[in-house]
Design an enzyme around this catalytic site. Sequence first.
Site, PDB file in Angstrom:
ATOM      1  N   ASP A  12       0.869  -1.168   0.000  1.00  0.00           N
ATOM      2  CA  ASP A  12       0.000   0.000   0.000  1.00  0.00           C
ATOM      3  C   ASP A  12       0.919   1.235   0.000  1.00  0.00           C
ATOM      4  OD1 ASP A  12      -2.192   1.804   0.733  1.00  0.00           O
ATOM      5  OD2 ASP A  12      -1.296   1.760   2.743  1.00  0.00           O
ATOM      6  N   ASP A  14      -0.064   5.034   1.123  1.00  0.00           N
ATOM      7  CA  ASP A  14      -0.203   5.959   2.250  1.00  0.00           C
ATOM      8  C   ASP A  14      -0.092   5.233   3.594  1.00  0.00           C
ATOM      9  OD1 ASP A  14      -1.580   8.748   0.988  1.00  0.00           O
ATOM     10  OD2 ASP A  14      -1.756   6.918  -0.196  1.00  0.00           O
ATOM     11  N   GLU A  21      -0.569  10.546   4.619  1.00  0.00           N
ATOM     12  CA  GLU A  21      -1.810  10.288   3.886  1.00  0.00           C
ATOM     13  C   GLU A  21      -1.907  11.455   2.901  1.00  0.00           C
ATOM     14  OE1 GLU A  21      -4.122   7.761   4.027  1.00  0.00           O
ATOM     15  OE2 GLU A  21      -2.994   6.688   5.564  1.00  0.00           O
ATOM     16  N   ARG A  57     -14.367  12.782   0.128  1.00  0.00           N
ATOM     17  CA  ARG A  57     -13.147  13.516   0.507  1.00  0.00           C
ATOM     18  C   ARG A  57     -12.567  14.269  -0.692  1.00  0.00           C
ATOM     19  NH1 ARG A  57      -9.466   9.244   2.547  1.00  0.00           N
ATOM     20  NH2 ARG A  57     -10.993   7.714   1.859  1.00  0.00           N
TER      21      ARG A  57
HETATM   22 MG   LIG Z   1      -2.535   3.039   3.821  1.00  0.00          MG
END
Ligand SMILES: [Mg+2]
Length: 212
Positions: A12, A14, A21, A57
């Site tokens: 992954d 972030d 993030e 978001r």
């Molecule tokens: Mg993540």
Amino acid sequence: MSDPTRFLVVLDADSTLIRNEVIELIAEEAGRGPEVAAATEAAMRGEVDFATSLRARVETLAGVPVVALERVRGRVEPTPGAAELIAAVHERGGVVGVVSGGFHEILDDIAPALGVDLWRANRLAVSGDALTGQVSGPIVDAEGKAATLAAWAEDHGIPRARTVAIGDGANDLVMMSLAGLGLAFNAKPLVRAEADLVIGPVDLREVIPLLP
Ligand SMILES: [Mg+2]
């Protein structure tokens, strides 16, 4: 033709490959940092549907000038040990992929700089010189991440058993259960509970002894 010696490590982005993030960094450019940070936390804990949350978001990012993304790229910090883990995978003949619910606009810069071989993320729609507040194309959600891991393994002739998935968020759990080994890294409680193994220290070198 399958090569039984090769393996694939998918991270992954972030809070796993990088400490940030990214959506929170972009939201700060829009003056919406705290609100987006709270929503991101909830999504990563698995409390809300990822795609619905991401769309909401990204809407808060409408009007952010594209030039602001350059500042965001400058603020991205690789996780300690990221370069060492990637080098160790390559030394052992493995392939490194990064699949992200974040954005190509940032990953296209950091992934090649760290030596990542394959990467996939969402794209932010742009109109003129600003973000529109929409995601362009299909959203990379939990199922999208798992499908990407499966497709990369197949493309490289790597059996599923020789794949490793590393993540911190609820949207990483599907790919972690699909992989031969699913590692919770820097992870939320839900992710820790379902992983094959939990990595404690926030240092990606901890993964090196676990490589297939
Ligand atoms: Mg993540």
